[in-house]
Design a protein around this motif. Structure first.
Motif, PDB file in Angstrom:
ATOM      1  N   UNK A 124      45.166  53.949  38.250  1.00 62.61           N
ATOM      2  CA  UNK A 124      44.340  53.285  39.266  1.00 62.61           C
ATOM      3  C   UNK A 124      43.631  52.080  38.672  1.00 62.61           C
ATOM      4  N   UNK A 125      43.083  52.253  37.481  1.00 61.57           N
ATOM      5  CA  UNK A 125      42.348  51.155  36.836  1.00 61.57           C
ATOM      6  C   UNK A 125      43.300  50.004  36.506  1.00 61.57           C
ATOM      7  N   UNK A 126      44.497  50.335  36.028  1.00 58.19           N
ATOM      8  CA  UNK A 126      45.469  49.272  35.733  1.00 58.19           C
ATOM      9  C   UNK A 126      45.789  48.479  37.000  1.00 58.19           C
ATOM     10  N   UNK A 127      45.984  49.198  38.116  1.00 55.76           N
ATOM     11  CA  UNK A 127      46.264  48.521  39.370  1.00 55.76           C
ATOM     12  C   UNK A 127      45.114  47.629  39.790  1.00 55.76           C
ATOM     13  N   UNK A 128      43.880  48.178  39.714  1.00 52.87           N
ATOM     14  CA  UNK A 128      42.703  47.379  40.083  1.00 52.87           C
ATOM     15  C   UNK A 128      42.536  46.197  39.141  1.00 52.87           C
ATOM     16  N   UNK A 129      42.774  46.427  37.866  1.00 48.14           N
ATOM     17  CA  UNK A 129      42.633  45.355  36.883  1.00 48.14           C
ATOM     18  C   UNK A 129      43.642  44.252  37.154  1.00 48.14           C
ATOM     19  N   UNK A 130      44.876  44.660  37.506  1.00 52.19           N
ATOM     20  CA  UNK A 130      45.911  43.681  37.804  1.00 52.19           C
ATOM     21  C   UNK A 130      45.516  42.847  39.022  1.00 52.19           C
ATOM     22  N   UNK A 131      45.015  43.526  40.061  1.00 53.21           N
ATOM     23  CA  UNK A 131      44.555  42.807  41.255  1.00 53.21           C
ATOM     24  C   UNK A 131      43.412  41.868  40.914  1.00 53.21           C
ATOM     25  N   UNK A 132      42.481  42.368  40.143  1.00 51.79           N
ATOM     26  CA  UNK A 132      41.305  41.564  39.770  1.00 51.79           C
ATOM     27  C   UNK A 132      41.734  40.363  38.924  1.00 51.79           C
ATOM     28  N   UNK A 133      42.709  40.569  38.042  1.00 53.12           N
ATOM     29  CA  UNK A 133      43.205  39.491  37.195  1.00 53.12           C
ATOM     30  C   UNK A 133      43.837  38.392  38.043  1.00 53.12           C
ATOM     31  N   UNK A 134      44.637  38.792  39.037  1.00 51.42           N
ATOM     32  CA  UNK A 134      45.245  37.805  39.936  1.00 51.42           C
ATOM     33  C   UNK A 134      44.148  37.041  40.665  1.00 51.42           C
ATOM     34  N   UNK A 135      43.162  37.772  41.165  1.00 52.23           N
ATOM     35  CA  UNK A 135      42.043  37.140  41.881  1.00 52.23           C
ATOM     36  C   UNK A 135      41.286  36.166  40.970  1.00 52.23           C
ATOM     37  N   UNK A 136      41.047  36.577  39.731  1.00 49.14           N
ATOM     38  CA  UNK A 136      40.325  35.716  38.789  1.00 49.14           C
ATOM     39  C   UNK A 136      41.133  34.472  38.432  1.00 49.14           C
ATOM     40  N   UNK A 137      42.454  34.628  38.301  1.00 48.39           N
ATOM     41  CA  UNK A 137      43.278  33.462  38.003  1.00 48.39           C
ATOM     42  C   UNK A 137      43.207  32.457  39.153  1.00 48.39           C
ATOM     43  N   UNK A 138      43.247  32.969  40.396  1.00 45.94           N
ATOM     44  CA  UNK A 138      43.129  32.092  41.564  1.00 45.94           C
ATOM     45  C   UNK A 138      41.757  31.408  41.580  1.00 45.94           C
ATOM     46  N   UNK A 139      40.737  32.195  41.304  1.00 42.53           N
ATOM     47  CA  UNK A 139      39.382  31.638  41.265  1.00 42.53           C
ATOM     48  C   UNK A 139      39.257  30.595  40.160  1.00 42.53           C
ATOM     49  N   UNK A 140      39.886  30.852  39.013  1.00 43.96           N
ATOM     50  CA  UNK A 140      39.871  29.922  37.885  1.00 43.96           C
ATOM     51  C   UNK A 140      40.528  28.596  38.278  1.00 43.96           C
ATOM     52  N   UNK A 141      41.688  28.665  38.977  1.00 45.48           N
ATOM     53  CA  UNK A 141      42.344  27.443  39.434  1.00 45.48           C
ATOM     54  C   UNK A 141      41.438  26.656  40.381  1.00 45.48           C
ATOM     55  N   UNK A 142      40.793  27.382  41.299  1.00 51.22           N
ATOM     56  CA  UNK A 142      39.879  26.712  42.244  1.00 51.22           C
ATOM     57  C   UNK A 142      38.719  26.042  41.510  1.00 51.22           C
ATOM     58  N   UNK A 143      38.171  26.767  40.528  1.00 45.21           N
ATOM     59  CA  UNK A 143      37.044  26.206  39.773  1.00 45.21           C
ATOM     60  C   UNK A 143      37.465  24.978  38.975  1.00 45.21           C
ATOM     61  N   UNK A 144      38.681  25.004  38.429  1.00 47.70           N
ATOM     62  CA  UNK A 144      39.159  23.829  37.690  1.00 47.70           C
ATOM     63  C   UNK A 144      39.308  22.635  38.619  1.00 47.70           C
ATOM     64  N   UNK A 145      39.823  22.883  39.833  1.00 44.61           N
ATOM     65  CA  UNK A 145      39.961  21.802  40.810  1.00 44.61           C
ATOM     66  C   UNK A 145      38.581  21.244  41.170  1.00 44.61           C
ATOM     67  N   UNK A 146      37.619  22.155  41.409  1.00 45.40           N
ATOM     68  CA  UNK A 146      36.248  21.718  41.721  1.00 45.40           C
ATOM     69  C   UNK A 146      35.650  20.940  40.556  1.00 45.40           C
ATOM     70  N   UNK A 147      35.946  21.372  39.350  1.00 46.43           N
ATOM     71  CA  UNK A 147      35.414  20.698  38.166  1.00 46.43           C
ATOM     72  C   UNK A 147      35.943  19.268  38.080  1.00 46.43           C
ATOM     73  N   UNK A 148      37.229  19.107  38.331  1.00 43.15           N
ATOM     74  CA  UNK A 148      37.806  17.760  38.300  1.00 43.15           C
ATOM     75  C   UNK A 148      37.141  16.892  39.368  1.00 43.15           C
ATOM     76  N   UNK A 149      36.963  17.466  40.573  1.00 43.71           N
ATOM     77  CA  UNK A 149      36.318  16.710  41.649  1.00 43.71           C
ATOM     78  C   UNK A 149      34.881  16.350  41.276  1.00 43.71           C
ATOM     79  N   UNK A 150      34.167  17.303  40.718  1.00 46.23           N
ATOM     80  CA  UNK A 150      32.766  17.055  40.312  1.00 46.23           C
ATOM     81  C   UNK A 150      32.702  15.981  39.230  1.00 46.23           C
TER      82      UNK A 150
END
Length: 180
Positions: free
Chosen positions: A82-108
């Protein structure tokens, strides 16, 4: 001769009685040690029986613990999945969030760079205005200093003239009056 025989017999009798007394004492001591050993043996056997009971109890507890351990291990494996599954989901979510933050950083950074350039231009304009005011203030100051030096020179000349008049008046007043 009989006296010697009685005397020897008496000595032998005393010797044997002394040895018998020593042997009885040794026998009594040995008997009390034997009794103490029997008591100790009884205590040790009782302890042995008690410890065997404790061992059986511990064996039962060990079996119970092994059963619980097996059950907990199975549960842990499930939780890991269960934890591996949640961690995998969370990792995907964090990678997406990281991409968004990088885009925002470039804009800023781009906005910041533009704002910085605008601010620098405004600053340079303001510094030019300030430089002009400073230059004007220095020119006014220099003009005022010149005027004050001229006034000082005139005042010094007037003071010298007044001082000369004062000296002249003093001399006239201190001159003896002509007698009539």
């Amino acid at each position: 001769k009989q006296w010697y025989q009685r005397r020897v017999r008496g000595r032998i009798k005393d010797k044997y009685e002394s040895q018998i007394s020593d042997l009885e004492h040794i026998n009594n001591t040995t008997q009390s040690k034997l009794n103490a050993m029997k008591e100790r043996l009884t205590d040790v056997e009782a302890d042995n029986i008690r410890l065997r009971g404790g061992i059986k109890s511990l064996e039962r507890q060990n079996e119970d613990i092994e059963k619980v351990s097996s059950r907990l291990k199975g549960e842990r494996d499930k939780v890991e999945e269960v934890i591996r599954g949640e961690f995998s989901e969370r990792l995907v979510h964090l990678e997406e969030e990281n991409r968004n933050l990088k885009t925002e950083l470039v804009e800023c950074r781009t906005r910041h760079k533009l704002e910085l350039e605008r601010t620098e231009r405004a600053h340079e304009t303001e510094m030019g205005d300030v430089q002009g005011r400073i230059t004007s203030a220095f020119a006014k100051r220099d003009e005022l200093i010149r005027e004050l030096r001229d006034k000082e020179g005139a005042a010094s000349a007037r003071a010298d003239h007044l001082e000369a008049l004062l000296i002249k008046q003093r001399e006239e007043l201190l001159k003896p009056l002509p007698k009539k």
